[in-house]
Design a protein around this motif. Structure first.
Motif, mmCIF file in Angstrom:
data_model
loop_
_atom_site.group_PDB
_atom_site.id
_atom_site.type_symbol
_atom_site.label_atom_id
_atom_site.label_comp_id
_atom_site.label_asym_id
_atom_site.label_seq_id
_atom_site.Cartn_x
_atom_site.Cartn_y
_atom_site.Cartn_z
ATOM 1 N N ALA A 18 0.850 -1.203 0.000
ATOM 2 C CA ALA A 18 0.000 0.000 0.000
ATOM 3 C C ALA A 18 0.881 1.246 0.000
ATOM 4 C CB ALA A 18 -0.921 -0.007 1.218
ATOM 5 N N LEU A 19 1.949 1.225 0.800
ATOM 6 C CA LEU A 19 2.849 2.377 0.808
ATOM 7 C C LEU A 19 3.431 2.590 -0.589
ATOM 8 C CD1 LEU A 19 4.888 2.109 4.140
ATOM 9 C CD2 LEU A 19 3.198 3.841 3.480
ATOM 10 N N ALA A 20 3.880 1.486 -1.197
ATOM 11 C CA ALA A 20 4.470 1.597 -2.533
ATOM 12 C C ALA A 20 3.462 2.177 -3.524
ATOM 13 C CB ALA A 20 4.946 0.222 -2.998
ATOM 14 N N THR A 21 2.191 1.859 -3.332
ATOM 15 C CA THR A 21 1.148 2.346 -4.240
ATOM 16 C C THR A 21 1.072 3.875 -4.250
ATOM 17 O OG1 THR A 21 -0.106 0.312 -3.951
ATOM 18 C CG2 THR A 21 -1.339 2.225 -4.727
ATOM 19 N N TYR A 22 1.278 4.488 -3.077
ATOM 20 C CA TYR A 22 1.243 5.963 -3.023
ATOM 21 C C TYR A 22 2.260 6.576 -3.978
ATOM 22 C CZ TYR A 22 -1.819 5.921 1.040
ATOM 23 O OH TYR A 22 -2.890 5.746 1.874
ATOM 24 N N SER A 23 3.366 5.868 -4.181
ATOM 25 C CA SER A 23 4.397 6.402 -5.074
ATOM 26 C C SER A 23 4.189 5.947 -6.515
ATOM 27 C CB SER A 23 5.777 5.947 -4.562
ATOM 28 O OG SER A 23 6.725 5.980 -5.584
ATOM 29 N N LEU A 24 3.879 4.671 -6.698
ATOM 30 C CA LEU A 24 3.845 4.116 -8.063
ATOM 31 C C LEU A 24 2.590 4.496 -8.837
ATOM 32 C CD1 LEU A 24 5.200 2.309 -10.178
ATOM 33 C CD2 LEU A 24 4.096 0.329 -9.117
ATOM 34 N N LEU A 25 1.451 4.480 -8.157
ATOM 35 C CA LEU A 25 0.193 4.640 -8.891
ATOM 36 C C LEU A 25 0.087 5.975 -9.655
ATOM 37 C CD1 LEU A 25 -2.313 3.008 -9.564
ATOM 38 C CD2 LEU A 25 -3.486 4.228 -7.736
ATOM 39 N N ILE A 27 2.333 7.607 -11.062
ATOM 40 C CA ILE A 27 3.147 7.475 -12.284
ATOM 41 C C ILE A 27 2.380 6.642 -13.310
ATOM 42 C CG2 ILE A 27 5.327 6.574 -13.223
ATOM 43 C CD1 ILE A 27 6.495 6.821 -10.339
ATOM 44 N N VAL A 28 1.879 5.498 -12.850
ATOM 45 C CA VAL A 28 1.167 4.589 -13.749
ATOM 46 C C VAL A 28 -0.051 5.283 -14.361
ATOM 47 C CG1 VAL A 28 -0.242 2.489 -13.778
ATOM 48 C CG2 VAL A 28 1.959 2.496 -12.588
ATOM 49 N N GLN A 29 -0.798 5.979 -13.501
ATOM 50 C CA GLN A 29 -2.021 6.630 -14.010
ATOM 51 C C GLN A 29 -1.686 7.694 -15.054
ATOM 52 O OE1 GLN A 29 -3.665 7.514 -10.134
ATOM 53 N NE2 GLN A 29 -5.374 6.106 -10.462
ATOM 54 N N ALA A 30 -0.599 8.421 -14.803
ATOM 55 C CA ALA A 30 -0.213 9.463 -15.754
ATOM 56 C C ALA A 30 0.185 8.842 -17.096
ATOM 57 C CB ALA A 30 0.946 10.281 -15.181
ATOM 58 N N ALA A 665 10.013 4.908 -14.216
ATOM 59 C CA ALA A 665 9.369 5.980 -14.995
ATOM 60 C C ALA A 665 10.320 6.472 -16.090
ATOM 61 C CB ALA A 665 8.976 7.125 -14.063
ATOM 62 N N LYS A 666 11.580 6.606 -15.739
ATOM 63 C CA LYS A 666 12.570 7.115 -16.703
ATOM 64 C C LYS A 666 12.718 6.127 -17.873
ATOM 65 C CE LYS A 666 17.380 8.751 -16.809
ATOM 66 N NZ LYS A 666 18.135 7.718 -17.488
ATOM 67 N N TYR A 667 12.944 4.855 -17.546
ATOM 68 C CA TYR A 667 13.162 3.876 -18.617
ATOM 69 C C TYR A 667 11.899 3.688 -19.463
ATOM 70 C CZ TYR A 667 17.286 2.778 -15.767
ATOM 71 O OH TYR A 667 18.436 2.856 -15.038
ATOM 72 N N TRP A 668 10.759 3.755 -18.805
ATOM 73 C CA TRP A 668 9.493 3.580 -19.543
ATOM 74 C C TRP A 668 9.312 4.747 -20.531
ATOM 75 C CZ3 TRP A 668 4.074 2.758 -16.731
ATOM 76 C CH2 TRP A 668 3.179 2.170 -17.636
#
Ligand code: NDP
Ligand code: AKG
Ligand code: MG
Length: 742
Positions: A18-25, A27-30, A665-668
């Motif tokens: 859940a903590l990781a989601t605060y950071s990753l999501l 980025i993913v949504q954008a 995010a950078k590599y993607w």
């Protein structure tokens, strides 16, 4: 092509993921928004599930919808596309912890009634009991499971092998199991010839008690019933305790009290009582008065005696000390804090704990914080032999070598609450001696067991359609990966014997020409797979639900260091896709580290892999080229991410989960900028790639600079969104670049 709008549901869960989601999501949504793909969260966290189920106790602005029920419905539809992160399968202590935190936050939910007195309390307990244990996975898993290490992950592990503890023939570590009276020895199984309805009845001294009534069974459904004799269990545990001391090995019990939420806490409770027998005997009245429940772990005793007058407490504490002195050494969960293997039933969960022990030379931590050979107590024999066979293999051949070893992917039977996932409401602690009978609608007794008071009796069910689907999935995987497949089924076990009959009927329905397919007992299959693994060869394990769980931690942890790196796909039987992230849990230790020193070592590789297959599934379903492109570029980015070793480090001050997301995010963005299939996306992400690259140093300084101090996230089971988000997104520079996409 489907006509509904393309959407991915991303579960919001608990603890580290859940903590990781605060950071990753964000980025993913954008990124996915650019392809017109919405990624929507669904809160299936433990706290979310509690709030959704106790709406009537909440004010209007506190009420939330039942996201799990919604996703459960969705999982049965072809358009389902769900990314599922690990969630807490709560033991009672975890459940109570979450209730307390929510109450302190102003949610007027009721306490968990240990011993319900009124109908209202019974109904509250029933609702909580549905939330506890494996309450999420069986609802969403409307398909069987395909778990494997992707090629890039395996290649990376072979090139950069993780540490593996050495094994020698004189290791004293071993598995200890009952020799009689366990579930294994008492199992009876049947395949239903026709659809029927059964009751489970306890007949005791002429009285009949209905344990379960009106259970509908389909034609072709397999049921299995078994019992654990408590007398035999207690004798065995006492023997194990007596044996551990002179052997100088740690006493350590390995169960699945979360998934087997009715049977295993009871077995755990007996282990607690046996280990601390003198204390429980001497202070029986006090413990009764305090309402001590050993099934919740020895931690429950320690917590409850705090309420006693200091003199009485000191006396009990002295007796506890004596137990520690006179008994064998106990395996520790946290030796610094004095937390033992017997404190909480969910601290040591067999799927993760046994492989971790085998990876560490068969040793666990003792009270002094040193590693020591261990007696791994796994009372029931149904699957324990797999671990003993692995230990034997390591003793004979030395530790496995991650640089050269092959792989054991898994095809697991779990759809529609197959096997143990369907046992929760049919497991009983038997109140009085007699006979348990399973009777069909005509009153005919299909299966019966003689039982004594305190025995655990359980029934599992497995529907025919999932078994058919499982056989098909096994053949498909064997064909696609050109790998031998082994059905891990023991002809001497009643349930497995029924399954073998079905496998022999369904296999010929497929083209198996040129495929190598075997049926072997779990012990033989372990040996067979290990003999191949050391030669660098792969072998698909095709298993039931429990072995699916055990093996998808065991082999990944030995092969690639952690099951977080697994691709974990659940092709849903009605055409949708459930994409699980990794094969492990929610890593409570990682949250402790984050809160105390601001470093989150959670590895989101499982999320990256799951998201790529989810996007691919969506792309195919909606003929959405952009989604396909996002999937392809995400996979390519993940490969670079692995190659460049951007996994979070374990220690503070180095790259953590947040920094690892920056690199993804950078590599993607770079991969999207490199492609020539979609000019719009190319242009858009070229700009993002440039900004991320130009600001790399600044962003990393901001991200890593946020480490090293305690973090306030405003709660454990229900962190405050604002605080958690702030803690997990500390780089303004990075946030602005991501925001520019939206
Ligand atoms: N699918 C699901 O929803 C599952 C849920 N669970 C639930 O999870 C909770 C914890 O279970 P537990 O048995 O402790 O197992 P976990 O898998 O959560 O943790 C065991 C260890 O595995 C390592 N690990 C697991 N995932 C990651 C990751 N993504 N990145 C880095 N390391 C990882 C960590 O090792 P280290 O500390 O050395 O870094 C961790 O301490 C329980 O509540 C359980 O019920 C468990 C399994 C599956
Ligand atoms: O459902 C659960 O409680 C645990 C599941 C699990 O450990 C797994 O699927 O590997
Ligand atoms: Mg597991």
């Amino acid at each position: 092509m489907s006509t509904t709008s393309p959407k991915i549901f991303y579960t919001f869960t608990d603890e580290a993921p859940a903590l990781a989601t605060y950071s990753l999501l964000p980025i993913v949504q954008a990124y996915t928004k650019s392809a017109g793909v919405a990624v929507e969260t669904k809160d299936i966290s433990l706290s979310g599930r509690i709030l959704a189920n106790f709406s009537e106790f909440l004010s209007d602005n506190q009420k939330i919808s039942d996201a799990l029920a919604e996703l459960g419905q969705l999982a049965k539809k072809p358009e389902a596309n769900i990314v599922k992160l690990p969630n807490i399968s709560a033991s009672i202590p975890q459940l109570k912890g979450a209730i307390k935190e929510l109450q302190e936050k102003g949610f007027a939910i009721p306490d968990y009634p240990d011993e319900p007195k009124s109908d209202k309390e019974k109904s509250i307990k029933d609702t909580y009991d549905k939330i506890k244990g494996s309450a999420v996975n069986p609802v969403l898993r409307e398909g069987n499971s395909d778990r494997r290490a992707p090629k890039a992950v395996k290649a990376y592990a072979q090139k950069h092998p993780h540490k593996m503890g050495a094994w020698s023939a004189d290791s004293k570590s071993h598995v200890d199991s009952m020799s009689e009276g366990d579930f294994y020895s008492s199992e009876k199984s049947l395949t239903m010839e026709n659809e029927t309805t059964v009751d489970v009845v306890l007949v005791s001294r002429g009285n009949e008690t209905i344990l379960k009534s009106g259970l509908k069974l389909l034609e072709g459904e397999v049921i299995d019933c078994s019992k654990m004799s408590i007398k035999a269990l207690v004798d065995f545990l006492a023997q194990a305790k007596a044996d551990a001391k002179p052997k100088g090995v740690l006493f350590s019990i390995h169960l699945k009290a979360t998934m087997m939420k009715v049977s295993d806490p009871i077995i755990f409770g007996h282990a607690v009582k046996v280990f601390f027998a003198p204390v429980f005997e001497k202070h029986a009245d006090t413990f009764n008065a305090l309402g001590v429940n050993p099934n919740n772990g020895f931690g429950d005793v320690l917590a409850k005696i705090q309420n006693l007058p200091s003199e009485k407490r000191a006396e009990i504490e002295k007796d506890i000390e004596l137990c520690y002195e006179q008994g064998p050494d106990l395996a520790m969960v946290n030796s610094d804090k004095g937390i033992t293997n017997l404190h909480v039933p969910s601290d040591v969960i067999i799927d993760a704990s046994m492989p971790a022990m085998i990876r560490t030379s068969g040793q666990m931590w003792n009270g002094e914080g040193n590693s020591q050979d261990t007696k791994a107590i796994i009372p029931d024999r149904s699957y324990a032999g797999v671990y003993q066979a692995t230990i034997d293999f390591c003793k004979e051949n030395g530790a496995l070598d991650p640089a050269t070893m092959g792989s054991v992917p898994n095809v697991g039977l779990m759809a529609q609450k197959a096997e143990e996932y369907g046992s929760h409401d049919k497991t009983f602690e038997i109140p009085a001696s007699g006979t348990v009978e399973v009777r069909d609608a005509s009153g005919e007794v299909l299966i019966s067991h003689e039982v004594e008071a305190g025995d655990i009796w359980r029934m599992c069910q497995t529907k025919d359609a999932p078994i058919k689907d499982w056989v098909k999935l096994a053949v498909t995987r064997a064909r696609l990966s050109e790998t031998p497949a082994v059905f891990w089924l023991d002809e001497n076990r009643a349930h497995d014997a029924e399954l073998i009959k079905k496998v022999n009927i369904y296999l010929p329905e497929h083209d198996t020409d040129g495929l190598e397919i075997h049926i072997m007992s779990p012990i033989d299959a372990t040996r067979f797979s290990l003999e191949r693994i050391v030669k660098g060869q792969d072998t698909i394990s095709v298993t039931g639900n429990v072995l699916r769980d055990y093996l998808t931690d065991l082999f990944p942890i030995l092969e690639v260091g952690t099951s977080a790196k697994m691709l974990s796909i659940v092709p849903l039987m009605n055409g949708g896709g459930l994409f699980e992230t990794g094969a492990g849990g929610s890593a409570p230790k990682h949250v402790q580290q984050f809160v105390s020193e601001g470093h989150l070592r959670w590895d989101s590789l499982g999320e990256f892999l799951a998201l790529a297959v989810s996007l691919e599934h969506l792309g195919r379903m909606y003929s959405n080229e952009e989604a396909m492109l996002l999937s392809k570029t995400l996979d390519a980015a993940t490969s670079v991410w692995l190659e460049e070793n951007r996994s979070p480090a374990r220690v503070v001050g180095k790259l953590d989960n947040r920094g690892s997301h920056f690199y993804l995010a950078k590599y993607w963005a770079e991969k999207l900028a490199d492609q020539n299939e979609n000019a719009l996306l190319k242009e858009k992400f070229q700009a993002i790639a440039n900004s991320l690259s130009q600001n790399e140093e600044k962003i990393l300084t901001e991200l890593n600079g946020a480490q090293g101090s305690p973090q306030d996230i405003g709660g454990y089971f229900k962190p405050e969104e604002k605080l958690a988000s702030k803690a997990m997104r500390p780089s303004e520079t990075f946030n602005e670049i991501i925001a520019s996409l939206v």
